[in-house]
Motif scaffolding. Structure first.
Motif, PDB file in Angstrom:
ATOM      1  N   LYS A  94       0.823  -1.215   0.000  1.00  0.00           N
ATOM      2  CA  LYS A  94       0.000   0.000   0.000  1.00  0.00           C
ATOM      3  C   LYS A  94       0.855   1.263   0.000  1.00  0.00           C
ATOM      4  O   LYS A  94       0.339   2.367  -0.048  1.00  0.00           O
ATOM      5  CB  LYS A  94      -0.930   0.026   1.218  1.00  0.00           C
ATOM      6  N   GLU A  95       2.188   1.084   0.122  1.00  0.00           N
ATOM      7  CA  GLU A  95       3.164   2.170   0.057  1.00  0.00           C
ATOM      8  C   GLU A  95       2.914   3.261   1.098  1.00  0.00           C
ATOM      9  O   GLU A  95       3.095   4.446   0.843  1.00  0.00           O
ATOM     10  CB  GLU A  95       3.211   2.774  -1.347  1.00  0.00           C
ATOM     11  N   MET A  96       2.529   2.852   2.291  1.00  0.00           N
ATOM     12  CA  MET A  96       2.325   3.797   3.377  1.00  0.00           C
ATOM     13  C   MET A  96       3.652   4.027   4.096  1.00  0.00           C
ATOM     14  O   MET A  96       4.516   3.159   4.109  1.00  0.00           O
ATOM     15  CB  MET A  96       1.288   3.244   4.360  1.00  0.00           C
ATOM     16  N   THR A  97       3.800   5.189   4.693  1.00  0.00           N
ATOM     17  CA  THR A  97       4.988   5.441   5.507  1.00  0.00           C
ATOM     18  C   THR A  97       4.852   4.675   6.818  1.00  0.00           C
ATOM     19  O   THR A  97       3.755   4.224   7.186  1.00  0.00           O
ATOM     20  CB  THR A  97       5.126   6.944   5.828  1.00  0.00           C
ATOM     21  N   CYS A  98       5.964   4.560   7.529  1.00  0.00           N
ATOM     22  CA  CYS A  98       5.921   3.857   8.821  1.00  0.00           C
ATOM     23  C   CYS A  98       4.972   4.567   9.784  1.00  0.00           C
ATOM     24  O   CYS A  98       4.257   3.911  10.547  1.00  0.00           O
ATOM     25  CB  CYS A  98       7.315   3.737   9.418  1.00  0.00           C
ATOM     26  N   GLN A  99       4.964   5.885   9.743  1.00  0.00           N
ATOM     27  CA  GLN A  99       4.061   6.642  10.605  1.00  0.00           C
ATOM     28  C   GLN A  99       2.603   6.363  10.249  1.00  0.00           C
ATOM     29  O   GLN A  99       1.761   6.194  11.127  1.00  0.00           O
ATOM     30  CB  GLN A  99       4.363   8.146  10.490  1.00  0.00           C
ATOM     31  N   GLU A 100       2.293   6.302   8.958  1.00  0.00           N
ATOM     32  CA  GLU A 100       0.927   5.992   8.519  1.00  0.00           C
ATOM     33  C   GLU A 100       0.529   4.576   8.908  1.00  0.00           C
ATOM     34  O   GLU A 100      -0.608   4.336   9.324  1.00  0.00           O
ATOM     35  CB  GLU A 100       0.811   6.170   7.007  1.00  0.00           C
ATOM     36  N   VAL A 101       1.457   3.634   8.779  1.00  0.00           N
ATOM     37  CA  VAL A 101       1.182   2.248   9.181  1.00  0.00           C
ATOM     38  C   VAL A 101       0.893   2.197  10.672  1.00  0.00           C
ATOM     39  O   VAL A 101      -0.060   1.541  11.111  1.00  0.00           O
ATOM     40  CB  VAL A 101       2.360   1.318   8.815  1.00  0.00           C
ATOM     41  N   ALA A 102       1.713   2.899  11.457  1.00  0.00           N
ATOM     42  CA  ALA A 102       1.509   2.926  12.909  1.00  0.00           C
ATOM     43  C   ALA A 102       0.125   3.467  13.251  1.00  0.00           C
ATOM     44  O   ALA A 102      -0.582   2.899  14.093  1.00  0.00           O
ATOM     45  CB  ALA A 102       2.599   3.773  13.571  1.00  0.00           C
TER      46      ALA A 102
END
Length: 134
Positions: A94-102
Motif C-alpha cells: 500500500k506504500e504507506m509510511t511507517c508513521q501511517e502504518v503505525a
C-alpha cells in the motif's frame, strides 16, 4: 530529500542532539535518498509486471520474477504473524509510511520498525536457504 528530512524533524518525532546534528542530518539525507531509489526500483518492477501484455510476459526473466513475487506473497501469507503480515502489506504493497502504518494499526512507530525488521530477516533467511533471490 533534504526538505523531507527537515519536515520529519519539524513533526517532532525525532530529537537531534546539538553535538551530532550535522552527522545526523547528512546520514538522514543519505538514507532517505537510498530509500527513495530502492522504492522507485520496486515500484518500477511492480508496474512492469502489471502493465506488460501477455506476449511480453513469456519472457523468462519476467516469468521468473513473477514466480518469485508470487512465492514471496505466499510466504508472507503463510508464515508471518498477523501483525507482521499487516505491517508488510501496508508498508510495501500500500506504500504507506511507517508513521501511517503505525496510525492505521494503532501501534507505535517503533513497533512498526521492529515488525518490519523481523519480517525482512525472516524473508531473507527463507529465500537465502532456498537459494532464491528477490
Amino acid at each position: 530529500m533534504v526538505s523531507d528530512v527537515f519536515a520529519s524533524l519539524l513533526s517532532g518525532s525525532t530529537i537531534v542532539r546539538a553535538d551530532n546534528a550535522k552527522a545526523f542530518l547528512l546520514a538522514s539525507v543519505h538514507h532517505r535518498c537510498l530509500n527513495v531509489l530502492q522504492h522507485k526500483q520496486v515500484k518500477e518492477r511492480f508496474a512492469c509486471l502489471l502493465t506488460e501484455d501477455a506476449d511480453t510476459l513469456i519472457s523468462d526473466n519476467l516469468v521468473e520474477e513473477q514466480m518469485q513475487m508470487e512465492e514471496l506473497m505466499s510466504y508472507v501469507r503463510d508464515n508471518l504473524s498477523l501483525m507482521e503480515h499487516n505491517v508488510f502489506r501496508l508498508r510495501y504493497l500500500k506504500e504507506m509510511t511507517c508513521q501511517e502504518v503505525a496510525g492505521a494499526l494503532n501501534v507505535s512507530r517503533q513497533t512498526v520498525h521492529t515488525h518490519l525488521k523481523q519480517t525482512v530477516e525472516k524473508i531473507r533467511k527463507y529465500f537465502n536457504s532456498n537459494s532464491k533471490a528477490i
